[in-house]
Design a protein around this motif. Structure first.
Motif, PDB file in Angstrom:
ATOM      1  N   MET A   1       0.837  -1.192   0.000  1.00 37.05           N
ATOM      2  CA  MET A   1       0.000   0.000   0.000  1.00 37.05           C
ATOM      3  C   MET A   1       0.878   1.251   0.000  1.00 37.05           C
ATOM      4  SD  MET A   1      -1.382   0.142   3.965  1.00 37.05           S
ATOM      5  CE  MET A   1      -1.882   1.865   3.858  1.00 37.05           C
ATOM      6  N   ASN A   2       0.365   2.309  -0.591  1.00 37.02           N
ATOM      7  CA  ASN A   2       1.072   3.588  -0.645  1.00 37.02           C
ATOM      8  C   ASN A   2       0.498   4.516   0.418  1.00 37.02           C
ATOM      9  OD1 ASN A   2       2.318   5.966  -1.208  1.00 37.02           O
ATOM     10  ND2 ASN A   2       1.441   6.235  -3.252  1.00 37.02           N
ATOM     11  N   PRO A   3       1.224   4.705   1.552  1.00 38.29           N
ATOM     12  CA  PRO A   3       0.670   5.528   2.636  1.00 38.29           C
ATOM     13  C   PRO A   3       0.385   6.967   2.211  1.00 38.29           C
ATOM     14  CG  PRO A   3       2.574   4.261   3.398  1.00 38.29           C
ATOM     15  CD  PRO A   3       2.527   4.134   1.912  1.00 38.29           C
ATOM     16  N   ASP A   4       1.177   7.506   1.259  1.00 34.17           N
ATOM     17  CA  ASP A   4       0.990   8.909   0.859  1.00 34.17           C
ATOM     18  C   ASP A   4      -0.432   9.161   0.371  1.00 34.17           C
ATOM     19  OD1 ASP A   4       3.639   9.121   1.429  1.00 34.17           O
ATOM     20  OD2 ASP A   4       4.328   9.266  -0.646  1.00 34.17           O
ATOM     21  N   ARG A   5      -0.940   8.220  -0.425  1.00 37.83           N
ATOM     22  CA  ARG A   5      -2.299   8.369  -0.957  1.00 37.83           C
ATOM     23  C   ARG A   5      -3.324   8.460   0.173  1.00 37.83           C
ATOM     24  NH1 ARG A   5      -5.509   3.330  -3.727  1.00 37.83           N
ATOM     25  NH2 ARG A   5      -7.598   4.293  -3.750  1.00 37.83           N
ATOM     26  N   TRP A   6      -3.162   7.604   1.177  1.00 39.55           N
ATOM     27  CA  TRP A   6      -4.145   7.545   2.255  1.00 39.55           C
ATOM     28  C   TRP A   6      -3.977   8.703   3.237  1.00 39.55           C
ATOM     29  CZ3 TRP A   6      -7.840   4.620   0.763  1.00 39.55           C
ATOM     30  CH2 TRP A   6      -7.565   3.530  -0.083  1.00 39.55           C
ATOM     31  N   ILE A   7      -2.757   9.191   3.387  1.00 39.41           N
ATOM     32  CA  ILE A   7      -2.552  10.383   4.222  1.00 39.41           C
ATOM     33  C   ILE A   7      -3.276  11.578   3.607  1.00 39.41           C
ATOM     34  CG2 ILE A   7      -0.821  12.062   4.985  1.00 39.41           C
ATOM     35  CD1 ILE A   7       1.091   9.700   5.385  1.00 39.41           C
ATOM     36  N   GLU A   8      -3.149  11.726   2.296  1.00 37.38           N
ATOM     37  CA  GLU A   8      -3.852  12.828   1.615  1.00 37.38           C
ATOM     38  C   GLU A   8      -5.364  12.697   1.794  1.00 37.38           C
ATOM     39  OE1 GLU A   8      -2.916  15.574   0.153  1.00 37.38           O
ATOM     40  OE2 GLU A   8      -0.834  15.157   0.677  1.00 37.38           O
ATOM     41  N   ARG A   9      -5.857  11.473   1.751  1.00 40.36           N
ATOM     42  CA  ARG A   9      -7.302  11.261   1.928  1.00 40.36           C
ATOM     43  C   ARG A   9      -7.734  11.658   3.341  1.00 40.36           C
ATOM     44  NH1 ARG A   9     -10.568   5.994  -0.201  1.00 40.36           N
ATOM     45  NH2 ARG A   9     -12.599   6.412   0.768  1.00 40.36           N
ATOM     46  N   ILE A  10      -6.926  11.287   4.337  1.00 38.28           N
ATOM     47  CA  ILE A  10      -7.250  11.665   5.723  1.00 38.28           C
ATOM     48  C   ILE A  10      -7.248  13.177   5.884  1.00 38.28           C
ATOM     49  CG2 ILE A  10      -6.311  11.656   8.072  1.00 38.28           C
ATOM     50  CD1 ILE A  10      -5.453   8.744   7.523  1.00 38.28           C
ATOM     51  N   ALA A  12      -7.710  15.450   3.611  1.00 38.15           N
ATOM     52  CA  ALA A  12      -8.845  16.035   2.895  1.00 38.15           C
ATOM     53  C   ALA A  12     -10.141  15.849   3.683  1.00 38.15           C
ATOM     54  CB  ALA A  12      -8.969  15.396   1.509  1.00 38.15           C
ATOM     55  N   ARG A  13     -10.355  14.651   4.245  1.00 36.65           N
ATOM     56  CA  ARG A  13     -11.564  14.410   5.031  1.00 36.65           C
ATOM     57  C   ARG A  13     -11.568  15.285   6.288  1.00 36.65           C
ATOM     58  NH1 ARG A  13     -14.818   9.971   4.141  1.00 36.65           N
ATOM     59  NH2 ARG A  13     -16.084  11.083   5.694  1.00 36.65           N
ATOM     60  N   HIS A  14     -10.378  15.494   6.873  1.00 37.67           N
ATOM     61  CA  HIS A  14     -10.306  16.330   8.068  1.00 37.67           C
ATOM     62  C   HIS A  14     -10.627  17.783   7.723  1.00 37.67           C
ATOM     63  CE1 HIS A  14      -9.095  17.495  12.088  1.00 37.67           C
ATOM     64  NE2 HIS A  14      -8.332  18.442  11.568  1.00 37.67           N
ATOM     65  N   ARG A  15     -10.131  18.260   6.580  1.00 35.99           N
ATOM     66  CA  ARG A  15     -10.456  19.633   6.169  1.00 35.99           C
ATOM     67  C   ARG A  15     -11.957  19.785   5.918  1.00 35.99           C
ATOM     68  NH1 ARG A  15      -5.454  19.144   3.339  1.00 35.99           N
ATOM     69  NH2 ARG A  15      -6.564  18.387   1.487  1.00 35.99           N
ATOM     70  N   ASP A  16     -12.560  18.770   5.302  1.00 34.01           N
ATOM     71  CA  ASP A  16     -14.009  18.823   5.072  1.00 34.01           C
ATOM     72  C   ASP A  16     -14.748  18.919   6.406  1.00 34.01           C
ATOM     73  OD1 ASP A  16     -13.563  18.621   2.374  1.00 34.01           O
ATOM     74  OD2 ASP A  16     -13.999  16.459   2.264  1.00 34.01           O
ATOM     75  N   TRP A  17     -14.315  18.163   7.373  1.00 35.14           N
ATOM     76  CA  TRP A  17     -14.960  18.187   8.700  1.00 35.14           C
ATOM     77  C   TRP A  17     -14.813  19.563   9.341  1.00 35.14           C
ATOM     78  CZ3 TRP A  17     -12.332  18.389  13.588  1.00 35.14           C
ATOM     79  CH2 TRP A  17     -13.186  18.238  14.706  1.00 35.14           C
ATOM     80  N   GLN A  18     -13.623  20.119   9.256  1.00 33.08           N
ATOM     81  CA  GLN A  18     -13.401  21.446   9.829  1.00 33.08           C
ATOM     82  C   GLN A  18     -14.262  22.500   9.131  1.00 33.08           C
ATOM     83  OE1 GLN A  18      -9.078  21.755   9.381  1.00 33.08           O
ATOM     84  NE2 GLN A  18      -8.888  21.800  11.606  1.00 33.08           N
ATOM     85  N   ASN A  19     -14.298  22.438   7.798  1.00 31.26           N
ATOM     86  CA  ASN A  19     -15.061  23.440   7.049  1.00 31.26           C
ATOM     87  C   ASN A  19     -16.551  23.331   7.323  1.00 31.26           C
ATOM     88  OD1 ASN A  19     -12.704  24.374   5.877  1.00 31.26           O
ATOM     89  ND2 ASN A  19     -12.896  23.077   4.044  1.00 31.26           N
ATOM     90  N   GLY A  20     -17.004  22.157   7.708  1.00 33.82           N
ATOM     91  CA  GLY A  20     -18.411  21.993   8.018  1.00 33.82           C
ATOM     92  C   GLY A  20     -18.848  22.730   9.268  1.00 33.82           C
ATOM     93  N   TYR A  75      -4.157   6.583  13.675  1.00 38.07           N
ATOM     94  CA  TYR A  75      -3.674   7.495  14.720  1.00 38.07           C
ATOM     95  C   TYR A  75      -3.652   8.926  14.202  1.00 38.07           C
ATOM     96  CZ  TYR A  75      -1.342   8.494  19.117  1.00 38.07           C
ATOM     97  OH  TYR A  75      -1.055   8.959  20.371  1.00 38.07           O
ATOM     98  N   LEU A  76      -3.195   9.101  12.964  1.00 31.96           N
ATOM     99  CA  LEU A  76      -3.165  10.448  12.381  1.00 31.96           C
ATOM    100  C   LEU A  76      -4.564  11.040  12.313  1.00 31.96           C
ATOM    101  CD1 LEU A  76      -1.825  12.803  10.878  1.00 31.96           C
ATOM    102  CD2 LEU A  76      -2.055  11.466   8.761  1.00 31.96           C
ATOM    103  N   ALA A  77      -5.522  10.240  11.843  1.00 27.37           N
ATOM    104  CA  ALA A  77      -6.896  10.740  11.745  1.00 27.37           C
ATOM    105  C   ALA A  77      -7.427  11.140  13.114  1.00 27.37           C
ATOM    106  CB  ALA A  77      -7.793   9.678  11.114  1.00 27.37           C
ATOM    107  N   GLY A  78      -7.165  10.306  14.126  1.00 29.32           N
ATOM    108  CA  GLY A  78      -7.632  10.633  15.471  1.00 29.32           C
ATOM    109  C   GLY A  78      -6.854  11.771  16.093  1.00 29.32           C
ATOM    110  N   MET A  79      -5.551  11.839  15.807  1.00 28.27           N
ATOM    111  CA  MET A  79      -4.713  12.879  16.394  1.00 28.27           C
ATOM    112  C   MET A  79      -5.106  14.265  15.892  1.00 28.27           C
ATOM    113  SD  MET A  79      -0.567  13.093  16.279  1.00 28.27           S
ATOM    114  CE  MET A  79      -0.589  13.261  14.480  1.00 28.27           C
ATOM    115  N   LEU A  80      -5.537  14.360  14.649  1.00 27.39           N
ATOM    116  CA  LEU A  80      -5.938  15.663  14.110  1.00 27.39           C
ATOM    117  C   LEU A  80      -7.138  16.225  14.870  1.00 27.39           C
ATOM    118  CD1 LEU A  80      -5.536  14.912  10.294  1.00 27.39           C
ATOM    119  CD2 LEU A  80      -4.124  16.464  11.673  1.00 27.39           C
TER     120      LEU A  80
END
Length: 490
Positions: A1-10, A12-20, A75-80
């Protein structure tokens, strides 16, 4: 798996949550100079490069391996979000994730109705278990084997509870006759059975300890901080890769500790404590009106000795178990690879002209020592220390091992052909907890054999002021002393 792709997805989802939640103003005090940051990041990378290569199977030393990339993502998703799982008000989402992840651990170990939560590691988890042990039997002590983790003696001292070290048998497991005699005194309220001792990886006979303890009105706590996930290998295979009897008995015990940051592929720190009887929650009773204020549901902090705890740890474990479930062909296959490697290495060691197997591995910890002529404990001690040092210093093909101090009577009990000219000696110890060890083992074995054959310098005079001088007074029973690469992580 390519972690970079999934980090970008996390991200992006975190920014969407914040903007909401609408525009959020930024304060200038939080700004940083990007040139300063770049230099600091480079310096950090340089300093971290001084770490041992825990990710590589050439590192076969302590109980350390990298977290799975999926755990890092969780952990990154939760840490944000940076929630605090002490209270539902501080971690409404991650508290629910923790409850679900802990329930999965409980089911793996055979617990039905239970009380439990994550902790910062096995030390705190065992503290909680022994705290409940003291509250349940305030007038009685706690028994554990002399090969148990030093946590138990330390926590008994902290809790003001009498500690009863129990001798071990020739396999490094709690001696049942000694336990029976101790229980007959009526002074023991809880027996700690260790499922994976830190030095040898031995598994106490939980299935035999349990009826003995029950016959004397004592509880049983299982310290499975290291070995707990091996319950996955106690079923499914014919025959199973580990003896199933101790693991089946865990379900009937009173409490158990397990560390997901060991075989559960989690980053430090992530331990867990589970109690079979939820009514032990009464021992944690307290109030915090400034913390528990928006929910009538139970808060995890109401049954925990720790207060602030990262919700990110729960998110990481929950996500990992979604992708690698607690089944024999899920996470179990990760452990099976290390177990197969340990069994194969034990066979190679038995046939080796340069190395001797100290004890048949029960999990994935292998213990051995260089063959010496004459085979004295002094020679074995010096040879083990030299091999450890030379392996780490080699620039071309380094290998990272660890050592453990073994008393002379343990060599005698195993009928090993040695001359006991001193009270103890260091032997080599390798933890094959990375699944990559299975495919790397051939090279690792040949490398360690070559180091064992290499000429060794004449022994230097013992330094009476050195903390690592093995000629000094023996360590307390059960203490696992190591030389670099470092003290065993909890």
């Amino acid at each position: 798996m390519n972690p970079d792709r999934w980090i970008e997805r996390i991200l992006a989802r975190h920014r969407d949550w914040q903007n909401g939640h609408g525009d959020s103003p930024h304060h200038p005090s939080l700004g940083v100079d990007e040139n300063v940051l770049a230099r600091a990041l480079d310096e950090l990378a340089d300093r971290l490069a001084g770490s041992h290569p825990f990710f590589h199977p050439r590192y076969a030393g302590q109980m350390i391996k990298p977290p799975h990339p999926v755990a890092v993502l969780g952990y990154l998703a939760g840490m944000l979000v940076n929630s605090n799982n002490h209270a539902l008000d501080g971690g409404p989402a991650t508290s629910r994730l923790e409850v679900e992840a802990v329930a999965a651990l409980a089911a793996m170990l055979g617990f039905g109705t239970h009380l439990g939560h994550l902790t910062g590691g096995g030390t705190v988890a065992n503290l909680e278990a022994l705290f409940v042990a003291r509250e349940t039997h305030p007038d009685r002590g706690i028994a554990f084997s002399t090969e148990a983790h030093y946590t138990h003696a330390r926590m008994c001292h902290l809790l003001g509870v009498p500690a009863h070290p129990v001798p071990v048998d020739r396999n490094g497991r709690m001696d049942l006759d000694a336990l029976r005699s101790l229980l007959a005194t009526g002074t023991v309220g809880t027996v700690v059975a260790t499922a994976g001792t830190p030095a040898l990886g031995a598994v106490d006979p939980v299935h035999d300890i349990l009826p003995l303890a029950r016959a004397h009105g004592s509880r049983v706590h299982v310290d499975a901080a290291y070995g707990g996930f091996f319950a996955l290998l106690a079923r499914g295979d014919t025959p199973p890769l580990v003896d199933p009897a101790p693991w089946r008995a865990v379900a009937s015990c009173d409490s158990v500790v397990i560390d997901p940051h060991k075989h559960g592929l989690q980053p430090y720190g992530c331990g867990a404590v589970l109690f079979a009887d939820p009514s032990v929650a009464r021992f944690y009773d307290h109030d915090s009106p400034y913390t528990y204020f928006t929910s009538n549901l139970p808060h995890l902090g109401e049954t925990s000795l720790e207060c602030s705890r990262p919700g990110a740890a729960a998110a990481a474990l929950w996500l990992t178990l979604k992708v690698l479930p607690l089944t024999r062909d899920g996470l179990g296959e990760v452990l099976a690879a290390g177990r197969r490697a340990a069994l194969r290495w034990s066979t190679l060691l038995r046939d080796s002209a340069d190395l001797c197997l100290f004890q048949q591995p029960e999990l994935d910890i292998v213990t051995y020592y260089p063959r010496c002529d004459p085979p004295t404990l002094s020679q074995i001690d010096r040879a083990s220390a030299s091999l450890l040092d030379e392996g780490m210093r080699d620039q071309r093909d380094p290998v990272y091992l660890s050592t453990s101090h073994i008393p002379a009577d343990a060599f005698i009990a195993r009928q090993l052909s040695v001359v006991t000219d001193r009270p103890r000696a260091r032997i080599l110890r390798s933890v094959l907890m990375k699944p990559e060890s299975e495919t790397y083992l051939g090279h690792l074995h040949r490398r360690v054999e070559a180091l064992a054959r290499a000429p060794r310098p004449a022994p230097a005079a013992a330094d009476p002021h050195s903390a690592l001088d093995p000629s000094r007074s023996p360590a307390p029973p059960g203490r696992n002393l190591t030389v670099p690469p470092g003290k065993e992580a909890g």
